[in-house]
Write an enzyme that holds these catalytic residues in place. Structure first.
Site, PDB file in Angstrom:
ATOM      1  N   LYS A  58       0.838  -1.212   0.000  1.00  0.00           N
ATOM      2  CA  LYS A  58       0.000   0.000   0.000  1.00  0.00           C
ATOM      3  C   LYS A  58       0.866   1.252   0.000  1.00  0.00           C
ATOM      4  CE  LYS A  58      -2.502  -2.750  -0.503  1.00  0.00           C
ATOM      5  NZ  LYS A  58      -2.476  -4.221  -0.484  1.00  0.00           N
ATOM      6  N   GLY A 122       8.861 -21.954  16.553  1.00  0.00           N
ATOM      7  CA  GLY A 122       8.080 -22.778  17.470  1.00  0.00           C
ATOM      8  C   GLY A 122       7.642 -24.053  16.767  1.00  0.00           C
ATOM      9  N   ALA A 189      -3.298 -12.830 -12.886  1.00  0.00           N
ATOM     10  CA  ALA A 189      -4.048 -11.558 -12.801  1.00  0.00           C
ATOM     11  C   ALA A 189      -4.949 -11.568 -11.584  1.00  0.00           C
ATOM     12  CB  ALA A 189      -4.867 -11.340 -14.075  1.00  0.00           C
ATOM     13  N   VAL A 191      -5.079 -10.650  -7.163  1.00  0.00           N
ATOM     14  CA  VAL A 191      -4.965  -9.412  -6.389  1.00  0.00           C
ATOM     15  C   VAL A 191      -3.541  -8.859  -6.452  1.00  0.00           C
ATOM     16  CG1 VAL A 191      -5.584  -8.370  -4.203  1.00  0.00           C
ATOM     17  CG2 VAL A 191      -6.614 -10.510  -4.846  1.00  0.00           C
ATOM     18  N   ALA A 276       2.817 -14.538  -9.400  1.00  0.00           N
ATOM     19  CA  ALA A 276       1.811 -14.253  -8.360  1.00  0.00           C
ATOM     20  C   ALA A 276       0.570 -15.084  -8.668  1.00  0.00           C
ATOM     21  CB  ALA A 276       1.480 -12.765  -8.331  1.00  0.00           C
ATOM     22  N   GLY A 278      -0.965 -17.179  -6.486  1.00  0.00           N
ATOM     23  CA  GLY A 278      -1.629 -17.610  -5.260  1.00  0.00           C
ATOM     24  C   GLY A 278      -0.610 -17.943  -4.186  1.00  0.00           C
ATOM     25  N   HIS A 451     -23.415  15.214   2.241  1.00  0.00           N
ATOM     26  CA  HIS A 451     -23.207  15.701   0.872  1.00  0.00           C
ATOM     27  C   HIS A 451     -22.153  16.805   0.870  1.00  0.00           C
ATOM     28  CE1 HIS A 451     -24.094  16.810  -3.245  1.00  0.00           C
ATOM     29  NE2 HIS A 451     -24.087  18.069  -2.859  1.00  0.00           N
TER      30      HIS A 451
HETATM   31  P1  FAD Z   1       1.465 -14.365   8.047  1.00  0.00           P
HETATM   32  O1  FAD Z   1       1.263 -12.918   7.926  1.00  0.00           O
HETATM   33  O2  FAD Z   1       2.123 -15.094   6.946  1.00  0.00           O
HETATM   34  O3  FAD Z   1       2.268 -14.570   9.400  1.00  0.00           O
HETATM   35  C1  FAD Z   1       2.714 -15.815   9.830  1.00  0.00           C
HETATM   36  C2  FAD Z   1       3.935 -15.598  10.708  1.00  0.00           C
HETATM   37  O4  FAD Z   1       4.269 -16.816  11.333  1.00  0.00           O
HETATM   38  C3  FAD Z   1       5.163 -15.169   9.922  1.00  0.00           C
HETATM   39  O5  FAD Z   1       5.826 -14.137  10.594  1.00  0.00           O
HETATM   40  C4  FAD Z   1       6.016 -16.434   9.888  1.00  0.00           C
HETATM   41  O6  FAD Z   1       7.402 -16.164   9.791  1.00  0.00           O
HETATM   42  C5  FAD Z   1       5.665 -17.019  11.232  1.00  0.00           C
HETATM   43  N1  FAD Z   1       5.906 -18.459  11.368  1.00  0.00           N
HETATM   44  C6  FAD Z   1       5.564 -19.459  10.518  1.00  0.00           C
HETATM   45  N2  FAD Z   1       5.917 -20.646  11.039  1.00  0.00           N
HETATM   46  C7  FAD Z   1       6.493 -20.392  12.231  1.00  0.00           C
HETATM   47  C8  FAD Z   1       7.064 -21.197  13.237  1.00  0.00           C
HETATM   48  N3  FAD Z   1       7.088 -22.528  13.125  1.00  0.00           N
HETATM   49  N4  FAD Z   1       7.586 -20.606  14.330  1.00  0.00           N
HETATM   50  C9  FAD Z   1       7.559 -19.258  14.468  1.00  0.00           C
HETATM   51  N5  FAD Z   1       7.036 -18.435  13.544  1.00  0.00           N
HETATM   52  C10 FAD Z   1       6.504 -19.007  12.451  1.00  0.00           C
HETATM   53  N6  FAD Z   1      -4.354  -8.977   3.013  1.00  0.00           N
HETATM   54  C11 FAD Z   1      -5.245  -7.994   3.253  1.00  0.00           C
HETATM   55  O7  FAD Z   1      -6.213  -8.216   3.996  1.00  0.00           O
HETATM   56  N7  FAD Z   1      -5.102  -6.758   2.694  1.00  0.00           N
HETATM   57  C12 FAD Z   1      -4.075  -6.458   1.882  1.00  0.00           C
HETATM   58  O8  FAD Z   1      -3.983  -5.334   1.396  1.00  0.00           O
HETATM   59  C13 FAD Z   1      -3.126  -7.460   1.597  1.00  0.00           C
HETATM   60  N8  FAD Z   1      -2.091  -7.212   0.787  1.00  0.00           N
HETATM   61  C14 FAD Z   1      -1.174  -8.191   0.545  1.00  0.00           C
HETATM   62  C15 FAD Z   1      -0.127  -7.909  -0.335  1.00  0.00           C
HETATM   63  C16 FAD Z   1       0.816  -8.881  -0.604  1.00  0.00           C
HETATM   64  C17 FAD Z   1       1.937  -8.564  -1.551  1.00  0.00           C
HETATM   65  C18 FAD Z   1       0.723 -10.154   0.024  1.00  0.00           C
HETATM   66  C19 FAD Z   1       1.758 -11.212  -0.228  1.00  0.00           C
HETATM   67  C20 FAD Z   1      -0.318 -10.441   0.882  1.00  0.00           C
HETATM   68  C21 FAD Z   1      -1.282  -9.463   1.149  1.00  0.00           C
HETATM   69  N9  FAD Z   1      -2.373  -9.714   1.986  1.00  0.00           N
HETATM   70  C22 FAD Z   1      -3.296  -8.734   2.206  1.00  0.00           C
HETATM   71  C23 FAD Z   1      -2.567 -11.019   2.633  1.00  0.00           C
HETATM   72  C24 FAD Z   1      -2.088 -10.947   4.110  1.00  0.00           C
HETATM   73  O9  FAD Z   1      -0.727 -10.566   4.130  1.00  0.00           O
HETATM   74  C25 FAD Z   1      -2.281 -12.278   4.789  1.00  0.00           C
HETATM   75  O10 FAD Z   1      -3.619 -12.705   4.668  1.00  0.00           O
HETATM   76  C26 FAD Z   1      -1.927 -12.183   6.268  1.00  0.00           C
HETATM   77  O11 FAD Z   1      -0.595 -11.777   6.440  1.00  0.00           O
HETATM   78  C27 FAD Z   1      -2.148 -13.517   6.966  1.00  0.00           C
HETATM   79  O12 FAD Z   1      -1.786 -13.417   8.293  1.00  0.00           O
HETATM   80  P2  FAD Z   1      -1.233 -14.696   9.088  1.00  0.00           P
HETATM   81  O13 FAD Z   1      -0.874 -14.196  10.434  1.00  0.00           O
HETATM   82  O14 FAD Z   1      -2.164 -15.821   8.959  1.00  0.00           O
HETATM   83  O15 FAD Z   1       0.086 -15.133   8.300  1.00  0.00           O
HETATM   84  P1  NAD Z   2      -4.872 -14.833  -6.310  1.00  0.00           P
HETATM   85  O1  NAD Z   2      -5.482 -16.122  -5.960  1.00  0.00           O
HETATM   86  O2  NAD Z   2      -5.564 -13.578  -5.978  1.00  0.00           O
HETATM   87  O3  NAD Z   2      -4.581 -14.764  -7.872  1.00  0.00           O
HETATM   88  C1  NAD Z   2      -3.793 -15.706  -8.524  1.00  0.00           C
HETATM   89  C2  NAD Z   2      -4.134 -15.647 -10.008  1.00  0.00           C
HETATM   90  O4  NAD Z   2      -3.178 -16.431 -10.694  1.00  0.00           O
HETATM   91  C3  NAD Z   2      -5.502 -16.213 -10.341  1.00  0.00           C
HETATM   92  O5  NAD Z   2      -6.183 -15.329 -11.199  1.00  0.00           O
HETATM   93  C4  NAD Z   2      -5.190 -17.541 -11.007  1.00  0.00           C
HETATM   94  O6  NAD Z   2      -6.152 -17.916 -11.962  1.00  0.00           O
HETATM   95  C5  NAD Z   2      -3.860 -17.225 -11.650  1.00  0.00           C
HETATM   96  N1  NAD Z   2      -3.031 -18.390 -11.921  1.00  0.00           N
HETATM   97  C6  NAD Z   2      -2.895 -19.520 -11.186  1.00  0.00           C
HETATM   98  N2  NAD Z   2      -2.004 -20.341 -11.755  1.00  0.00           N
HETATM   99  C7  NAD Z   2      -1.569 -19.738 -12.884  1.00  0.00           C
HETATM  100  C8  NAD Z   2      -0.641 -20.081 -13.898  1.00  0.00           C
HETATM  101  N3  NAD Z   2       0.035 -21.221 -13.858  1.00  0.00           N
HETATM  102  N4  NAD Z   2      -0.440 -19.199 -14.910  1.00  0.00           N
HETATM  103  C9  NAD Z   2      -1.112 -18.012 -14.957  1.00  0.00           C
HETATM  104  N5  NAD Z   2      -2.012 -17.654 -14.023  1.00  0.00           N
HETATM  105  C10 NAD Z   2      -2.226 -18.500 -12.989  1.00  0.00           C
HETATM  106  O7  NAD Z   2      -3.416 -14.901  -5.637  1.00  0.00           O
HETATM  107  P2  NAD Z   2      -2.320 -13.773  -5.466  1.00  0.00           P
HETATM  108  O8  NAD Z   2      -2.616 -12.601  -6.316  1.00  0.00           O
HETATM  109  O9  NAD Z   2      -1.025 -14.466  -5.585  1.00  0.00           O
HETATM  110  O10 NAD Z   2      -2.539 -13.374  -3.958  1.00  0.00           O
HETATM  111  C11 NAD Z   2      -2.376 -14.352  -2.926  1.00  0.00           C
HETATM  112  C12 NAD Z   2      -3.260 -14.066  -1.769  1.00  0.00           C
HETATM  113  O11 NAD Z   2      -2.865 -12.874  -1.110  1.00  0.00           O
HETATM  114  C13 NAD Z   2      -4.703 -13.899  -2.204  1.00  0.00           C
HETATM  115  O12 NAD Z   2      -5.459 -14.912  -1.605  1.00  0.00           O
HETATM  116  C14 NAD Z   2      -5.134 -12.582  -1.679  1.00  0.00           C
HETATM  117  O13 NAD Z   2      -6.305 -12.670  -0.949  1.00  0.00           O
HETATM  118  C15 NAD Z   2      -3.994 -12.107  -0.778  1.00  0.00           C
HETATM  119  N6  NAD Z   2      -3.772 -10.689  -1.105  1.00  0.00           N
HETATM  120  C16 NAD Z   2      -4.741  -9.809  -0.754  1.00  0.00           C
HETATM  121  C17 NAD Z   2      -4.602  -8.480  -1.107  1.00  0.00           C
HETATM  122  C18 NAD Z   2      -5.690  -7.528  -0.743  1.00  0.00           C
HETATM  123  O14 NAD Z   2      -6.506  -7.863   0.103  1.00  0.00           O
HETATM  124  N7  NAD Z   2      -5.756  -6.349  -1.351  1.00  0.00           N
HETATM  125  C19 NAD Z   2      -3.492  -8.049  -1.817  1.00  0.00           C
HETATM  126  C20 NAD Z   2      -2.542  -8.983  -2.170  1.00  0.00           C
HETATM  127  C21 NAD Z   2      -2.687 -10.311  -1.794  1.00  0.00           C
END
Ligand code: FAD
Ligand code: NAD
Length: 475
Positions: A58, A122, A189, A191, A276, A278, A451
């Site tokens: 962001k 952990g 394509a 998120v 990207a 998934g 408004h």
């Molecule tokens: P994580 O954030 O992955 O945290 C897990 C933590 O556990 C990590 O620090 C990891 O190192 C630690 N861990 C794992 N195993 C162990 C272990 N055995 N011992 C100790 N520590 C451990 N979501 C949104 O809602 N809005 C967004 O705008 C958004 N943007 C995103 C943009 C990107 C580029 C990406 C990649 C993701 C985005 N997401 C967004 C998704 C969001 O980041 C995740 O849904 C969220 O971080 C999940 O939280 P979590 O705590 O389950 O996992």
């Molecule tokens: P995603 O699931 O949003 O999108 C992955 C895309 O890749 C899909 O459209 C899928 O059809 C395509 N795909 C899968 N395999 C493919 C292949 N072999 N070749 C071409 N296309 C293929 O996953 P992401 O964008 O990697 O994001 C991962 C997760 O992180 C999502 O679940 C999302 O919720 C979370 N995230 C959330 C935000 C947000 O809330 N704004 C931002 C970033 C990430």
């Protein structure tokens, strides 16, 4: 350091740290173990979201959007600029500062709530014991009455385009570019593809997104997805649907990609390639033999509706369990289990989790799409209000997109809200509340909206559902 706690949370991301803080608020003794390690080897709380996800993305979306608007919109406001220039190093420094401030904030919050914050790894052992490995490699056995697993997720790799960390990167790599790539390829394509593709496209990269599916944003309302595809294409983002990558090879400073679409095999060359496609749950090394915690076929930790695993008093929350991989879903589950552990009421409403894609135009939705509502057998009515008819959106020079309400034509209940346009992610809050309270269209219609605000679009969409919009023609 005590060896025995009421609660041990493994993982300090958006699922784990709120669970630990809430357990602390509930007067339980808590330890939170987190193993997140940055590229420079430093440890930081906050998980993917704060270190390599929500927050840094962001920050870059904001910087790149300002740059884009300065170049494309300021003129319309009468503002002229000469020699507009992007300093990528300064942009990245700002982002790193925000991340550092936020992750440091989590460490302070844990401390303030009496949580023992442990950096390292952990591992759940049988009998609610946890083996803790400190950064220096020393091991210690801890025990708890309850354990919360919150180990998160990692990017899904693609066999035909293996990460090399330099030319072929994951989303974290794409947040760290030190220069704008001239030609950026993105596989997926989804998120991440759209958000990070937008960042670098706004800064001048020629971005091509290769998406395997034929449909665009299949999880979104069709009307919204079609509008988004139109807008992104207009912005110059090249989105190729039905494109399956069969090979990606680094040759010199470029990546040569081979993909197949409906017209046959094609070649493309990029300076950087982001994969990207998934994310997958991360549980490597988390579970020792004999814990009884089970994984499903896709590697998610199996839980019930209250995030209980198959092992009594062991919970799992966030990206490592079923449901959308979103920080706010993870947080809600973390708080829910901390309350359940304390004997309080705890619940997550999986039907009212908002989705936001922070592109421009921004997209946000909650509840059922028009297609899902119809498929569920409900008689549906919809109301759509375009931002071109919103005075505030016009004043903001952001007139594209719309707000759409999907409602039950018989009961008047709001079933879903879908917004594409300025500040959609902020506007969706009202819609989430509407769903949470089982609001009717009439409830929204009778709610006074200030408004001129963008929120009037939601109000007008609710009015439009009954063909009584004021600020546009009813159809
Ligand atoms: P994580 O954030 O992955 O945290 C897990 C933590 O556990 C990590 O620090 C990891 O190192 C630690 N861990 C794992 N195993 C162990 C272990 N055995 N011992 C100790 N520590 C451990 N979501 C949104 O809602 N809005 C967004 O705008 C958004 N943007 C995103 C943009 C990107 C580029 C990406 C990649 C993701 C985005 N997401 C967004 C998704 C969001 O980041 C995740 O849904 C969220 O971080 C999940 O939280 P979590 O705590 O389950 O996992
Ligand atoms: P995603 O699931 O949003 O999108 C992955 C895309 O890749 C899909 O459209 C899928 O059809 C395509 N795909 C899968 N395999 C493919 C292949 N072999 N070749 C071409 N296309 C293929 O996953 P992401 O964008 O990697 O994001 C991962 C997760 O992180 C999502 O679940 C999302 O919720 C979370 N995230 C959330 C935000 C947000 O809330 N704004 C931002 C970033 C990430």
């Amino acid at each position: 350091m005590s060896d025995s706690y009421d609660v041990i949370v493994i993982g300090g991301g958006p699922a784990g740290y709120p669970a630990a803080i809430r357990a602390g608020q509930n007067k339980l003794s808590v330890a939170c173990i987190d193993g997140w390690k940055n590229y420079d080897g430093s440890y930081a709380f906050g998980g993917t979201c704060l270190n390599a996800g929500c927050i840094p993305s962001k920050a870059l979306l904001e910087s790149s959007e300002l740059f884009h608007r300065a170049g494309h919109e300021f003129k319309a406001h009468g503002i002229s600029l000469s020699a507009l220039k992007m300093d990528v190093a300064a942009m990245q420094k700002r982002k790193a500062g925000i991340v550092k401030g936020m992750t440091g904030g989590i460490a302070s919050l844990l401390k303030a709530n009496g949580v023992t914050a442990l950096q390292g790894v952990g591992r759940l052992m049988p009998g609610r014991k946890v083996e803790y490995t400190a950064p220096d490699g020393t091991k210690k056995e801890l025990s708890a009455r309850f354990v919360v697993l919150a180990s998160g997720s990692v990017p899904m790799p693609l066999k035909t385009a293996a990460f090399d960390g330099k030319h072929i990167v994951d989303s974290w790599g794409a947040l760290e570019f030190d220069a704008v790539p001239e030609r950026l390829g993105v596989i997926g394509a989804g998120v991440i593809g759209l958000e990070l593709g937008s960042v670098w496209a706004r800064l001048g990269a020629k971005v091509t997104v290769l998406e395997a599916m034929d449909g665009f944003l299949p999880m979104a309302d069709r009307q919204l997805a079609n509008e988004a595809l139109k807008q992104f294409t207009k912005q110059g983002l090249e989105i190729k649907l039905g494109a399956k990558v069969s090979a990606a090879a680094v040759a010199g400073k470029a990546v040569a990609v081979t993909y197949t679409d409906a017209k046959g095999e094609k070649q493309a060359e990029f300076d950087k390639l982001v994969v990207a496609i998934g994310r997958k749950p991360y549980t490597d090394g988390l579970l020792a033999e004999g814990t009884g915690v089970e994984l499903d076929a896709r590697g998610f930790i199996q839980v019930d509706a209250h995030c209980r695993t198959a092992t009594p008093d062991v919970f799992a929350v966030g990206d490592c369990v079923r449901g959308p991989m979103l920080a706010h879903k993870a947080k809600e589950e973390g708080v829910m289990v901390a309350d359940l552990i304390a004997g309080l009421y705890g619940h997550t409403n999986y039907d009212a989790i908002p989705s936001v894609i922070y592109t421009a135009p921004e997209m946000a939705w909650v509840g059922k799409t028009e297609e899902q509502a119809k498929a569920s057998g409900v008689t549906v009515k919809t109301g759509v209000f375009p931002f071109v008819a919103s005075g505030r959106a016009r004043a903001m020079e952001a007139p594209s997109g719309f707000a759409k309400i999907v409602a039950d034509a018989v009961t008047d209940q709001v079933l879903g809200v879908h917004i594409i346009g300025p500040m959609a992610g902020e506007l969706i809050g009202e819609a989430v509340l509407a769903l949470e309270y089982s609001a009717s269209c009439e409830d929204l219609q009778r709610t006074i909206h200030a408004h001129p605000t963008l929120s009037e679009a939601v109000h007008e969409a609710a009015l439009a559902a009954d063909k009584r919009a004021i600020d546009m023609l009813n159809r």
